[in-house]
Design a protein around this motif. Structure first.
Motif, PDB file in Angstrom:
ATOM      1  N   ILE A 146      51.379  49.041  45.800  1.00  0.00           N
ATOM      2  CA  ILE A 146      51.670  50.455  45.613  1.00  0.00           C
ATOM      3  C   ILE A 146      52.092  50.736  44.172  1.00  0.00           C
ATOM      4  CG2 ILE A 146      53.248  52.313  46.261  1.00  0.00           C
ATOM      5  CD1 ILE A 146      53.279  51.191  49.088  1.00  0.00           C
ATOM      6  N   ALA A 147      52.900  49.831  43.610  1.00  0.00           N
ATOM      7  CA  ALA A 147      53.324  49.988  42.214  1.00  0.00           C
ATOM      8  C   ALA A 147      52.129  49.902  41.279  1.00  0.00           C
ATOM      9  CB  ALA A 147      54.356  48.921  41.866  1.00  0.00           C
ATOM     10  N   ALA A 148      51.201  48.977  41.578  1.00  0.00           N
ATOM     11  CA  ALA A 148      50.003  48.857  40.751  1.00  0.00           C
ATOM     12  C   ALA A 148      49.156  50.112  40.846  1.00  0.00           C
ATOM     13  CB  ALA A 148      49.201  47.636  41.185  1.00  0.00           C
ATOM     14  N   SER A 149      49.101  50.705  42.040  1.00  0.00           N
ATOM     15  CA  SER A 149      48.323  51.931  42.223  1.00  0.00           C
ATOM     16  C   SER A 149      48.901  53.074  41.396  1.00  0.00           C
ATOM     17  CB  SER A 149      48.300  52.312  43.697  1.00  0.00           C
ATOM     18  OG  SER A 149      47.647  53.540  43.892  1.00  0.00           O
ATOM     19  N   LYS A 150      50.227  53.150  41.331  1.00  0.00           N
ATOM     20  CA  LYS A 150      50.861  54.210  40.556  1.00  0.00           C
ATOM     21  C   LYS A 150      50.610  54.047  39.061  1.00  0.00           C
ATOM     22  CE  LYS A 150      54.560  55.204  43.870  1.00  0.00           C
ATOM     23  NZ  LYS A 150      56.029  55.201  44.120  1.00  0.00           N
ATOM     24  N   ARG A 151      50.367  52.793  38.618  1.00  0.00           N
ATOM     25  CA  ARG A 151      50.052  52.555  37.200  1.00  0.00           C
ATOM     26  C   ARG A 151      48.579  52.784  36.902  1.00  0.00           C
ATOM     27  NH1 ARG A 151      53.063  47.812  38.152  1.00  0.00           N
ATOM     28  NH2 ARG A 151      51.153  46.575  37.960  1.00  0.00           N
ATOM     29  N   GLY A 152      47.818  53.155  37.931  1.00  0.00           N
ATOM     30  CA  GLY A 152      46.396  53.419  37.721  1.00  0.00           C
ATOM     31  C   GLY A 152      45.523  52.213  37.938  1.00  0.00           C
ATOM     32  N   VAL A 153      46.113  51.102  38.415  1.00  0.00           N
ATOM     33  CA  VAL A 153      45.331  49.894  38.671  1.00  0.00           C
ATOM     34  C   VAL A 153      44.697  50.013  40.039  1.00  0.00           C
ATOM     35  CG1 VAL A 153      45.410  47.389  38.900  1.00  0.00           C
ATOM     36  CG2 VAL A 153      46.897  48.539  37.258  1.00  0.00           C
ATOM     37  N   PRO A 154      43.385  49.817  40.163  1.00  0.00           N
ATOM     38  CA  PRO A 154      42.742  49.950  41.472  1.00  0.00           C
ATOM     39  C   PRO A 154      43.336  48.971  42.483  1.00  0.00           C
ATOM     40  CG  PRO A 154      41.108  49.806  39.713  1.00  0.00           C
ATOM     41  CD  PRO A 154      42.433  49.505  39.100  1.00  0.00           C
ATOM     42  N   ILE A 155      43.531  49.455  43.724  1.00  0.00           N
ATOM     43  CA  ILE A 155      44.029  48.583  44.784  1.00  0.00           C
ATOM     44  C   ILE A 155      42.868  47.773  45.350  1.00  0.00           C
ATOM     45  CG2 ILE A 155      45.090  48.522  47.068  1.00  0.00           C
ATOM     46  CD1 ILE A 155      46.573  51.028  46.385  1.00  0.00           C
ATOM     47  N   PRO A 156      42.952  46.452  45.333  1.00  0.00           N
ATOM     48  CA  PRO A 156      41.839  45.653  45.833  1.00  0.00           C
ATOM     49  C   PRO A 156      41.766  45.719  47.346  1.00  0.00           C
ATOM     50  CG  PRO A 156      43.678  44.228  45.334  1.00  0.00           C
ATOM     51  CD  PRO A 156      44.074  45.611  44.912  1.00  0.00           C
ATOM     52  N   SER A 157      40.575  45.593  47.851  1.00  0.00           N
ATOM     53  CA  SER A 157      40.384  45.485  49.294  1.00  0.00           C
ATOM     54  C   SER A 157      39.128  44.684  49.531  1.00  0.00           C
ATOM     55  CB  SER A 157      40.249  46.873  49.929  1.00  0.00           C
ATOM     56  OG  SER A 157      39.044  47.491  49.524  1.00  0.00           O
ATOM     57  N   ALA A 158      38.982  44.187  50.749  1.00  0.00           N
ATOM     58  CA  ALA A 158      37.825  43.356  51.056  1.00  0.00           C
ATOM     59  C   ALA A 158      36.529  44.137  50.890  1.00  0.00           C
ATOM     60  CB  ALA A 158      37.940  42.810  52.478  1.00  0.00           C
ATOM     61  N   GLN A 159      36.593  45.473  51.077  1.00  0.00           N
ATOM     62  CA  GLN A 159      35.388  46.281  50.953  1.00  0.00           C
ATOM     63  C   GLN A 159      35.181  46.788  49.523  1.00  0.00           C
ATOM     64  OE1 GLN A 159      33.323  46.368  53.499  1.00  0.00           O
ATOM     65  NE2 GLN A 159      34.837  45.098  54.566  1.00  0.00           N
ATOM     66  N   GLY A 160      36.140  46.529  48.651  1.00  0.00           N
ATOM     67  CA  GLY A 160      36.012  46.969  47.267  1.00  0.00           C
ATOM     68  C   GLY A 160      35.085  46.067  46.480  1.00  0.00           C
ATOM     69  N   SER A 161      34.766  46.482  45.272  1.00  0.00           N
ATOM     70  CA  SER A 161      33.847  45.712  44.433  1.00  0.00           C
ATOM     71  C   SER A 161      34.573  44.568  43.731  1.00  0.00           C
ATOM     72  CB  SER A 161      33.204  46.635  43.395  1.00  0.00           C
ATOM     73  OG  SER A 161      34.180  47.100  42.481  1.00  0.00           O
ATOM     74  N   VAL A 162      33.781  43.615  43.266  1.00  0.00           N
ATOM     75  CA  VAL A 162      34.319  42.501  42.484  1.00  0.00           C
ATOM     76  C   VAL A 162      34.946  43.034  41.200  1.00  0.00           C
ATOM     77  CG1 VAL A 162      33.720  40.403  41.203  1.00  0.00           C
ATOM     78  CG2 VAL A 162      32.698  40.825  43.444  1.00  0.00           C
ATOM     79  N   SER A 163      34.325  44.046  40.616  1.00  0.00           N
ATOM     80  CA  SER A 163      34.848  44.635  39.383  1.00  0.00           C
ATOM     81  C   SER A 163      36.246  45.213  39.590  1.00  0.00           C
ATOM     82  CB  SER A 163      33.899  45.721  38.887  1.00  0.00           C
ATOM     83  OG  SER A 163      34.426  46.367  37.749  1.00  0.00           O
ATOM     84  N   ALA A 164      36.450  45.926  40.714  1.00  0.00           N
ATOM     85  CA  ALA A 164      37.756  46.518  40.991  1.00  0.00           C
ATOM     86  C   ALA A 164      38.808  45.445  41.186  1.00  0.00           C
ATOM     87  CB  ALA A 164      37.669  47.407  42.232  1.00  0.00           C
ATOM     88  N   TYR A 165      38.433  44.370  41.875  1.00  0.00           N
ATOM     89  CA  TYR A 165      39.422  43.317  42.096  1.00  0.00           C
ATOM     90  C   TYR A 165      39.769  42.610  40.788  1.00  0.00           C
ATOM     91  CZ  TYR A 165      42.055  39.441  43.783  1.00  0.00           C
ATOM     92  OH  TYR A 165      43.086  38.553  43.979  1.00  0.00           O
ATOM     93  N   LEU A 166      38.775  42.352  39.948  1.00  0.00           N
ATOM     94  CA  LEU A 166      39.041  41.680  38.670  1.00  0.00           C
ATOM     95  C   LEU A 166      39.962  42.530  37.798  1.00  0.00           C
ATOM     96  CD1 LEU A 166      35.491  40.257  37.828  1.00  0.00           C
ATOM     97  CD2 LEU A 166      37.516  38.964  38.546  1.00  0.00           C
ATOM     98  N   THR A 167      39.769  43.857  37.825  1.00  0.00           N
ATOM     99  CA  THR A 167      40.647  44.746  37.065  1.00  0.00           C
ATOM    100  C   THR A 167      42.080  44.645  37.566  1.00  0.00           C
ATOM    101  OG1 THR A 167      38.819  46.279  36.669  1.00  0.00           O
ATOM    102  CG2 THR A 167      41.047  47.137  36.369  1.00  0.00           C
ATOM    103  N   TYR A 168      42.231  44.681  38.890  1.00  0.00           N
ATOM    104  CA  TYR A 168      43.566  44.534  39.486  1.00  0.00           C
ATOM    105  C   TYR A 168      44.185  43.193  39.126  1.00  0.00           C
ATOM    106  CZ  TYR A 168      46.726  42.900  43.148  1.00  0.00           C
ATOM    107  OH  TYR A 168      47.768  42.327  43.823  1.00  0.00           O
ATOM    108  N   TRP A 169      43.396  42.135  39.245  1.00  0.00           N
ATOM    109  CA  TRP A 169      43.909  40.780  38.983  1.00  0.00           C
ATOM    110  C   TRP A 169      44.385  40.629  37.544  1.00  0.00           C
ATOM    111  CZ3 TRP A 169      41.242  36.766  36.121  1.00  0.00           C
ATOM    112  CH2 TRP A 169      41.887  35.520  36.172  1.00  0.00           C
ATOM    113  N   LEU A 170      43.621  41.177  36.603  1.00  0.00           N
ATOM    114  CA  LEU A 170      43.997  41.055  35.191  1.00  0.00           C
ATOM    115  C   LEU A 170      45.255  41.855  34.872  1.00  0.00           C
ATOM    116  CD1 LEU A 170      40.552  41.299  33.337  1.00  0.00           C
ATOM    117  CD2 LEU A 170      42.081  39.325  33.367  1.00  0.00           C
ATOM    118  N   GLU A 171      45.346  43.083  35.406  1.00  0.00           N
ATOM    119  CA  GLU A 171      46.410  43.992  34.994  1.00  0.00           C
ATOM    120  C   GLU A 171      47.683  43.874  35.822  1.00  0.00           C
ATOM    121  OE1 GLU A 171      44.970  47.966  34.748  1.00  0.00           O
ATOM    122  OE2 GLU A 171      43.221  47.429  33.530  1.00  0.00           O
ATOM    123  N   ALA A 172      47.580  43.306  37.028  1.00  0.00           N
ATOM    124  CA  ALA A 172      48.766  43.239  37.882  1.00  0.00           C
ATOM    125  C   ALA A 172      49.229  41.823  38.172  1.00  0.00           C
ATOM    126  CB  ALA A 172      48.490  43.962  39.213  1.00  0.00           C
TER     127      ALA A 172
END
Length: 398
Positions: free
Chosen positions: A26-52
């Motif tokens: 939730i904190a990552a979402s408030k910072r604008g970092v996409p929340i990863p999910s199993a149905q999300g893209s690899v790109s979204a998860y990599l962005t989350y992983w790098l920034e959070a």
């Protein structure tokens, strides 16, 4: 609980663990970092992983390299695929494409040149990624997916099921014993002679040398404590950071020659302090500029190359002084475990792998020496047999 985009689920061994994971997302979402999910893209998860995640676990320079790797290779190649549907075949196909594709074409490098000399000119240069680069890209993907497994976003790390082969270690050209003596003689009058001598006699890393402080030295006991490394970061400039690994934080014995050089160097530095007066910046560093400020590693590289040219020696990297130390110690018969502790390697396997070619050469020398010994013994025996068959008149008996 309100929904944040797609349905968000987190898992944990306890309720407290699950709540902590939910709070982090939730904190990552408030910072604008996409929340990863199993149905999300690899790109979204990599962005989350790098920034959070990775930003809190990696050194700044390492995080910068990871980010460049993700943006240049991972996102263009795999970013549009669903994280949950990513397969080992997808990863294997993507790596094969990277291995066989000209990077000038794939990344449009040639199109941005003033004078195209590759694809845009109709003649592909076939510039391929090195095996080491491919292995690095693969390792970044494995690290990201491993965290996704730990967070139970996916059930397995498909990148681990892909074998890329073991790349050959980077080749280096250490100084020979004669070249090392020639180098030390050539830099004897340089203001940083103590640095070069310490580098060649102990194998310290460049950042460890530049981050060394007077309080780290025990000139009476002949020891030095390696606690930090000096690196340039994008946010902080020249910054003193903890050593590369826990094993890198170590205490080493100082050669007597280095102790004498340190004493001379301290006198020179005191003279520079007096000359700089109020402009002196006291950082407690052993090796500094004439104004007391930290030495930029880039400037040290430039000075080192100039010294090699002046000494009439072939050009090598500054890091090859470290390789020269280990190679010369191995050739003198020093045990591998002692060299591992001196260099600050995390595992002895690292030392054994990097200097495998030196050990192979020493094995060959040992085998040749044994062969020479056995050959001499056989020839001596033949001579003795020949003397036994000699006629009695050959040696008069009195």
């Amino acid at each position: 609980m309100s929904r944040l985009g797609p349905l968000l689920r987190v898992y944990g061994t306890t309720r407290k663990d699950a709540l902590a994971k939910l709070t982090e997302k939730i904190a990552a979402s408030k910072r604008g970092v996409p929340i990863p999910s199993a149905q999300g893209s690899v790109s979204a998860y990599l962005t989350y992983w790098l920034e959070a995640v990775a930003v809190h676990q990696l050194r700044e320079n390492t995080h910068t390299r990871y980010t460049a790797c993700v943006n240049q290779y991972l996102v263009p190649g795999l970013g549009k695929k669903k994280l949950a549907k990513l397969t080992a075949k997808d990863v294997r196909t993507w790596l094969k494409q990277l291995r066989t594709t000209c990077q000038c074409c794939a990344r449009r490098i040639d199109a941005g040149r003033d004078q195209p000399r590759c694809c845009a000119a109709g003649a592909c240069c076939s510039k391929r990624l090195s095996p080491l680069t491919l292995a690095y890209i693969h390792s970044v993907l494995k690290s990201a997916l491993e965290h996704a497994v730990r967070e139970e976003e996916i059930t397995r790390n498909v990148a681990r099921n892909v074998r890329t082969g073991t790349p050959r270690p980077r080749r280096f050209e250490p100084l020979t014993a004669d070249e090392a003596r020639q180098f030390l003689a050539a830099v004897r009058k340089n203001r940083l002679f103590a640095l070069y001598e310490l580098a060649l006699r102990t194998g310290l890393r460049k950042g460890e040398l530049l981050g060394l402080q007077w309080e780290d030295l025990g000139l009476q006991t002949g020891t030095a404590s390696i606690r930090r490394t000096l690196q340039r970061t994008q946010t902080g400039g020249l910054t003193a950071l903890p050593t590369k690994t826990r094993a890198s934080e170590r205490r080493i014995a100082l050669p007597s020659e280095c102790i004498y050089s340190f004493q001379e160097h301290r006198e020179v530095q005191e003279g520079e302090r007096e000359a700089a007066a109020e402009e002196w910046r006291d950082n407690g560093l052993v090796f500094s500029t004439p104004a007391g400020e930290p030495i930029d590693p880039v400037n040290l590289n430039r000075s080192f190359r100039a010294l090699l040219d002046r000494a009439g020696l072939r050009r090598i990297r500054f890091h090859d002084l470290r390789h020269s130390t280990a190679t010369l110690l191995l050739e003198q018969g020093v045990e591998l475990v002692v060299i591992k502790e001196l260099l600050g390697h995390a595992h002895i396997g690292v030392t054994a792998t990097v200097y495998a070619h030196v050990r192979l050469r020493l094995q060959r020398d040992a085998i040749d020496l044994l062969g020479h010994t056995l050959r001499d013994t056989a020839e001596t025996a033949n001579q003795l047999d020949a003397s036994d068959d000699a006629p009695s008149c050959a040696l008069p008996v009195r």
